[in-house]
Enzyme design. Structure first.
Site, PDB file in Angstrom:
ATOM      1  N   HIS A  89      31.399  41.055 -26.714  1.00 13.11           N
ATOM      2  CA  HIS A  89      31.896  42.299 -26.130  1.00 13.11           C
ATOM      3  C   HIS A  89      31.176  43.467 -26.788  1.00 13.11           C
ATOM      4  O   HIS A  89      31.046  43.520 -28.005  1.00 13.11           O
ATOM      5  CB  HIS A  89      33.409  42.377 -26.411  1.00 13.11           C
ATOM      6  CG  HIS A  89      34.081  43.597 -25.891  1.00 13.11           C
ATOM      7  ND1 HIS A  89      34.467  44.637 -26.699  1.00 13.11           N
ATOM      8  CD2 HIS A  89      34.472  43.937 -24.642  1.00 13.11           C
ATOM      9  CE1 HIS A  89      35.074  45.568 -25.977  1.00 13.11           C
ATOM     10  NE2 HIS A  89      35.091  45.170 -24.723  1.00 13.11           N
TER      11      HIS A  89
ATOM     12  N   HIS B 112      41.092  43.130 -17.388  1.00 20.82           N
ATOM     13  CA  HIS B 112      41.374  44.161 -18.399  1.00 20.82           C
ATOM     14  C   HIS B 112      42.785  44.066 -18.965  1.00 20.82           C
ATOM     15  O   HIS B 112      43.304  45.030 -19.534  1.00 20.82           O
ATOM     16  CB  HIS B 112      41.145  45.553 -17.793  1.00 20.82           C
ATOM     17  CG  HIS B 112      40.543  46.540 -18.752  1.00 20.82           C
ATOM     18  ND1 HIS B 112      41.273  47.578 -19.295  1.00 20.82           N
ATOM     19  CD2 HIS B 112      39.299  46.653 -19.259  1.00 20.82           C
ATOM     20  CE1 HIS B 112      40.500  48.291 -20.086  1.00 20.82           C
ATOM     21  NE2 HIS B 112      39.292  47.742 -20.090  1.00 20.82           N
TER      22      HIS B 112
END
Length: 382
Positions: free
Chosen positions: A285, A185
């Site tokens: 994504h 992340h």
């Protein structure tokens, strides 16, 4: 056929839907949003409206070029996301006009279905072994989890050990060949990312995601020396010009463009073709809503190097509404045995519940991601 109206709908949990109407009664839907910046993207869409009203929505490439090149300043998350959602809606209109799914315009289908994965663990992952087993029992064959909480530039190895223990719990619970992806992340800085990637190697992960922030992409070459696990990145890159630096460096195995951020369906198809030439896979994504997912599935259908598809069903962000809530057919994606079949309906292949969207948009949302701090008070990456 001419565009007559653009209408924006901010809906829970953190999404923004766009409807484009035409003078022939055909409407298209898109999802132009940056998570946490929905109002900014909405304002940008409204600024672009003057370039669209009265234009033929079928001229998608020309309209994209106008929106992208027609302004002196271009690119970035807000502008690119506004263009992305508009472009999705234009494809939806075009597909409905010609009564074909979008992928038929982009070379036709090259597969029957696409594997999918689901999220587990939330922002601060805990008890992921049991949660992964539950997802496996529901038919999923792969999951993704956040690796860690906040990490300083140099931090305790206790946090590294905690990540490995959580991944080991999934591997032990779900078996040797169950798919596990670990998302760093962008929370992990280079020095710690090297060690974490190295320690995770033994678990044979599907991929590690954003081992460092995209703006620190030059560090990936060094990190890759410490792991054989595929490296994925790309959710915070916008248009093929952002991805060009990744291709030039040859420092990723899987690219993750977001069809609501990176320029839309055709732009990501172009990025995917570039990736294929560099022997890279694509895993779009998509922790967003049903319109964005439908756009992704249209891309996956005609993209041979598409590897696996992210989707948001049950994700920890979806507080107040979940992925299927805004569709008239709540089984529209037909999840089964870890895959989603092709969407064969015209346009994006889904039908939204417009009345519910209007009802929820009257409530709206103001979602913001949390601001994290390290133990010493410095701001940490979320």
């Amino acid at each position: 056929m001419k565009i007559t109206k653009l209408t924006l709908y901010p809906v829970q949990p953190r999404w923004l839907f766009l409807k484009i109407d035409t003078d022939e009664g055909i409407s298209g839907w898109g999802e132009p949003v940056i998570e946490g910046k929905a109002a900014s993207v909405a304002a940008c869409v409204r600024e672009m409206e003057d370039y669209l009203i009265g234009q033929d929505p079928r001229n998608i490439e020309d309209l994209w070029q106008v929106l992208y090149r027609g302004a002196f300043y271009r690119g970035g998350p807000v502008v690119s996301s506004a263009i992305s959602g508009i472009e999705q809606a234009l494809w939806d209109i075009k597909g409905k006009f010609y009564n074909m799914p979008v992928y038929e315009f982009l070379g036709g289908a090259c597969r029957k279905n696409i594997p999918i994965y689901c999220w587990i663990g939330g922002d601060r992952p805990a008890d992921v072994g049991r949660e992964a087993l539950r997802q496996k029992s529901l038919g999923f064959s792969a999951v993704k989890m956040n690796a860690t909480e906040e990490l300083h530039y140099i931090d305790s190895f206790e946090k590294i050990d905690a990540v490995c223990e959580r991944v080991a719990a999934i591997r032990e619970t779900c078996g040797k060949y169950f798919g596990i992806a670990v998302d760093f992340h962008g929370r992990v800085h280079k020095s710690m990312a090297k060690e974490l990637a190295h320690q995770l190697d033994e678990y044979h992960l599907m991929f590690i995601e954003e081992p460092v922030l995209s703006e620190n992409y030059e560090a990936l070459r060094e990190i890759s020396k410490f792991t054989s696990t595929p490296i994925a990145l790309g959710e915070r890159l916008f248009t093929r010009w952002d991805f060009k630096k990744i291709f030039e460096q040859g420092i990723a195995d899987i690219l993750q463009p977001d069809l609501s951020h990176a320029g839309g369906i055709l732009e990501v198809r172009k990025i995917s073709a570039m990736a294929e030439a560099y022997d890279m896979a694509i895993a779009p994504h998509c922790p967003l809503g049903p319109i964005a997912l439908a756009a992704c599935l249209q891309l996956d259908a005609c993209t041979p190097n598409a590897y696996i598809q992210e989707q948001s069903l049950g994700i920890h962000y979806n507080q107040g509404s979940d992925l299927m809530d805004y569709l008239t057919d709540r089984d529209a994606f037909h999840y089964e045995n870890g895959v989603v079949p092709l969407l064969t309906g015209p346009g994006l292949g889904i039908e939204v519940n417009e009345e519910l969207i209007k009802e929820k948009a009257a409530i709206g949302h103001n979602w913001k991601n949390p601001v994290w701090r390290n133990a010493d008070g410095t701001v940490a990456e979320w």
